[in-house]
Design a protein around this motif. Structure first.
Motif, mmCIF file in Angstrom:
data_model
loop_
_atom_site.group_PDB
_atom_site.id
_atom_site.type_symbol
_atom_site.label_atom_id
_atom_site.label_comp_id
_atom_site.label_asym_id
_atom_site.label_seq_id
_atom_site.Cartn_x
_atom_site.Cartn_y
_atom_site.Cartn_z
ATOM 1 N N LYS A 1 0.825 -1.202 0.000
ATOM 2 C CA LYS A 1 0.000 0.000 0.000
ATOM 3 C C LYS A 1 0.866 1.262 0.000
ATOM 4 C CE LYS A 1 -3.728 2.280 2.536
ATOM 5 N NZ LYS A 1 -4.615 2.234 3.739
ATOM 6 N N GLU B 1 1.210 4.105 -2.941
ATOM 7 C CA GLU B 1 0.974 5.520 -2.631
ATOM 8 C C GLU B 1 2.101 6.389 -3.176
ATOM 9 O OE1 GLU B 1 -1.396 7.451 -1.097
ATOM 10 O OE2 GLU B 1 -2.682 5.717 -1.402
ATOM 11 N N ARG C 1 -10.919 -7.618 -3.091
ATOM 12 C CA ARG C 1 -9.479 -7.885 -3.177
ATOM 13 C C ARG C 1 -9.205 -9.366 -3.406
ATOM 14 N NH1 ARG C 1 -5.508 -4.671 -1.205
ATOM 15 N NH2 ARG C 1 -6.993 -3.596 0.183
ATOM 16 N N THR D 1 -2.791 -6.347 -8.302
ATOM 17 C CA THR D 1 -4.137 -6.236 -7.725
ATOM 18 C C THR D 1 -4.334 -4.882 -7.067
ATOM 19 O OG1 THR D 1 -4.208 -8.629 -7.362
ATOM 20 C CG2 THR D 1 -5.741 -7.279 -6.098
ATOM 21 N N ASP D 2 -3.344 -4.435 -6.301
ATOM 22 C CA ASP D 2 -3.441 -3.125 -5.638
ATOM 23 C C ASP D 2 -3.471 -1.997 -6.667
ATOM 24 O OD1 ASP D 2 -2.891 -3.819 -2.573
ATOM 25 O OD2 ASP D 2 -1.551 -5.012 -3.789
ATOM 26 N N TYR D 3 -2.726 -2.153 -7.758
ATOM 27 C CA TYR D 3 -2.716 -1.127 -8.805
ATOM 28 C C TYR D 3 -4.079 -1.033 -9.506
ATOM 29 C CZ TYR D 3 -1.685 0.998 -13.338
ATOM 30 O OH TYR D 3 -1.725 1.791 -14.464
ATOM 31 N N LEU E 1 -6.973 -1.992 -8.266
ATOM 32 C CA LEU E 1 -7.928 -1.447 -7.297
ATOM 33 C C LEU E 1 -7.877 0.077 -7.276
ATOM 34 C CD1 LEU E 1 -7.431 -3.872 -4.263
ATOM 35 C CD2 LEU E 1 -9.527 -3.601 -5.589
ATOM 36 N N LYS E 2 -6.681 0.636 -7.412
ATOM 37 C CA LYS E 2 -6.536 2.100 -7.344
ATOM 38 C C LYS E 2 -7.068 2.773 -8.598
ATOM 39 C CE LYS E 2 -3.177 4.013 -5.137
ATOM 40 N NZ LYS E 2 -3.855 5.058 -4.301
ATOM 41 N N GLU F 1 -10.698 0.923 -4.182
ATOM 42 C CA GLU F 1 -10.008 0.857 -2.890
ATOM 43 C C GLU F 1 -10.984 1.004 -1.722
ATOM 44 O OE1 GLU F 1 -5.442 2.237 -2.963
ATOM 45 O OE2 GLU F 1 -6.878 3.840 -3.356
ATOM 46 N N ALA G 1 -12.412 -2.480 -1.148
ATOM 47 C CA ALA G 1 -11.494 -3.593 -1.407
ATOM 48 C C ALA G 1 -11.722 -4.773 -0.477
ATOM 49 C CB ALA G 1 -10.052 -3.115 -1.310
ATOM 50 N N ASP G 2 -12.074 -4.505 0.778
ATOM 51 C CA ASP G 2 -12.263 -5.577 1.763
ATOM 52 C C ASP G 2 -13.736 -5.807 2.082
ATOM 53 O OD1 ASP G 2 -9.434 -6.011 2.142
ATOM 54 O OD2 ASP G 2 -9.404 -4.089 3.203
#
Length: 529
Positions: free
Chosen positions: A81, A85, A243, A298-300, A302-303, A308, A311-312
């Motif tokens: 994360k 950022e 996620r 996955t994080d990219y 989501l953003k 985001e 996500a959970d």
């Protein structure tokens, strides 16, 4: 106190102030130099490792400004994360700069990014179906249809199904590095065209024609892994979070040829004594390692898709409360974007989304396509003018025929050539979907001195062949694709993206997660048994 004493006191104060400033600057500069020297020493020790180990280790910046050497596979959720950022803090502003850095690092050592050009020539698709009362879904018709189907298979009874053409002699080229918008009224064959190009056309449909990727037919590679078809239907497991859904999809699709490309990139950088950006280096290494339960891609995704905030949160279904319909639509898009596919075929990805969200998603895809030379066809129904202007090429489909295919700037020129003009306050996308309709065509007739007569889709398609854009497209189709220019890693030849062992582990971990989440039901059923 005399004047001389005053001068001595003031000079003493100034000198002490200068000493304090200089000492402070020396302390900070010394601290920064020590940090840089420490990072340089860590990077030098990292460079001494063999390529196999060097790809699995990176230098990660801490919150305090210090850097430490880490194992990429042990990258935690909080570390991922913080890394995202720093790379893409605000998706609307930083995504383009991030992709440009990615491209610059690849190209500065002379590596080429794989590209895919999709061609389709004389594509026919038709279906067979019952008509009239036989088409109604009744129990009687179901039984009769089953009996007739068996007898027809044994050649004892002719089939009573009628053929219905879906696509009729369509040809075109989808070029890499350009965004293509697929427009057309409902039931014109957009979904069938996308499925045909993605190699996922149903076996119950009869098709003919040629579809090639970089000059190679679909029998020579695996189109289902080379391309990604994003359906307009949202099919998800309601008990999994957003996620977890994206992570499972990324784990099953694998990383493609990213690992081999990163290994070659690392070797060339070491030979040229080039040091990459540490954060970008960690991201690329984390994205290229397969078998991870949680991938940084996955994080990219989501953003950039704006997921985001949920996500959970569980996806949800008819029995479980979950995310909204628009978020489900974005999740469906993200499920295929986390994979390594270079060609994207997106079918009605804006359903349930507001115009601003659609604009942001299409803008993010556009940046990726333009910078990394991807290939994309996106089908949208009545896009906003701002979203329409993001595309480079237009394919207008009506009644199974291509009315226009070419640059967005020339589409109105073609219809003015045919005698139809888009009003000033009318959206161009809405005009294009209505101008071929018998009901709406008359209002766009430009020559008021002559009476309007309906121009059929067939006449539009034939006129396009003589239009200068149509002639240029015909010349390009007549020239075969130079296979020597195709990147060797552009097309996938393996059926599975990861080993069967990894697929088994991913499926088992997902089922254990679902059993744990529904533990009460399983415990109750076991006790009951």
């Amino acid at each position: 106190m005399e004047g001389g004493d005053l001068v001595r006191v003031s000079s003493a104060r100034l000198s002490s102030s200068n000493i304090w400033r200089n000492s402070t600057m020396e302390v900070f500069s010394k601290s920064s130099r020590e940090d840089n020297d420490e990072e340089a020493l860590k990077w030098a020790s990292l460079e001494k490792l063999p390529t196999f180990l060097r790809i699995r280790r990176g230098i990660l910046a801490e919150a305090e400004g210090q850097a430490r050497e880490i194992d990429i596979k042990n990258l935690g959720l909080l570390e991922r994360k913080n890394l995202m950022e720093r790379l893409v803090k605000i998706a609307e502003e930083d995504n383009e700069n991030f992709l440009l850095k990615l491209k610059e690092r690849i190209e500065r050592v002379g590596l080429d990014i794989p590209t895919i050009e999709v061609r389709f020539e004389h594509l026919y698709v038709e279906a067979e179906a019952y008509v009239g009362s036989r088409a109604l879904p009744t129990i009687f018709n179901f039984c009769v249809n089953m009996l007739e189907g068996c007898l027809s298979y044994l050649h004892m009874l002719p089939s009573r199904k009628k053929p219905f053409p879906i696509l009729h002699d369509v040809s075109g080229i989808v070029k890499p590095g350009r965004m293509t918008l697929l427009l057309g009224p409902p039931s014109c064959g957009k979904t069938t065209l996308l499925l045909s190009l993605a190699g996922k056309l149903g076996k119950e449909l009869e098709s003919s024609g040629i579809v090639t990727y970089n000059g190679r037919r679909m029998e020579e590679f695996v189109p289902q892994r080379t391309s990604a078809y994003i359906s307009q239907h949202d099919l998800h497991i309601g008990e999994m979070t957003v996620r977890e859904t994206l992570a499972f999809s990324a784990r099953c699709q694998g990383v493609g040829t990213s690992y081999e490309m990163l290994a070659e990139l690392s070797r060339r950088e070491k030979a040229a004594n080039l040091k990459p950006d540490p954060d970008l280096d960690v991201y690329m290494k984390a994205a290229a390692l397969e078998g991870q339960e949680a991938n940084i891609v996955t994080d990219y995704i989501l953003k950039i898709l704006g997921l985001e905030v949920c996500a959970d949160t569980m996806v949800g279904d008819e029995m479980v409360r979950g995310i909204s319909g628009g978020q489900k639509k974005r999740l469906t898009t993200g499920e295929m974007m986390v994979g390594p596919a270079r060609a994207l075929f997106m079918d009605e990805i804006s359903t349930g989304l507001d115009s601003s969200t659609t604009f942001q998603i299409v803008k993010s895809i556009r940046e990726s396509i333009h910078i990394l030379n991807g290939t994309a066809i996106i089908s949208l129904l009545q896009p906003a003018p701002e979203t329409y202007d993001l595309f480079d090429d237009i394919i207008l489909l009506s009644d199974g025929q291509i009315v226009y295919q070419g640059p967005r700037e020339n589409v109105l020129e073609f219809f003015e050539y045919m005698g139809f003009k888009c009003p000033e306050r009318k959206g161009v996308a809405d005009f294009l979907q209505e101008v071929t309709s018998r009901k709406d065509q008359g209002q766009y007739w430009a020559n008021k001195d002559e009476p309007w007569s309906y121009v059929s889709v067939q006449e539009f398609a034939e006129a396009f062949q003589s239009f200068h854009i149509g002639r240029k497209l015909g010349d390009e189709l007549a020239t075969p694709f130079d296979k020597s220019k195709g990147h060797p890693d552009a097309l996938m030849t393996k059926k599975y993206g990861v080993s069967q062992k990894e697929l088994f582990k991913a499926c088992v971990s997902r089922e254990l997660l679902l059993m744990k989440r529904n533990s009460f039901v399983y415990i109750f059923k076991i006790s009951q048994a």
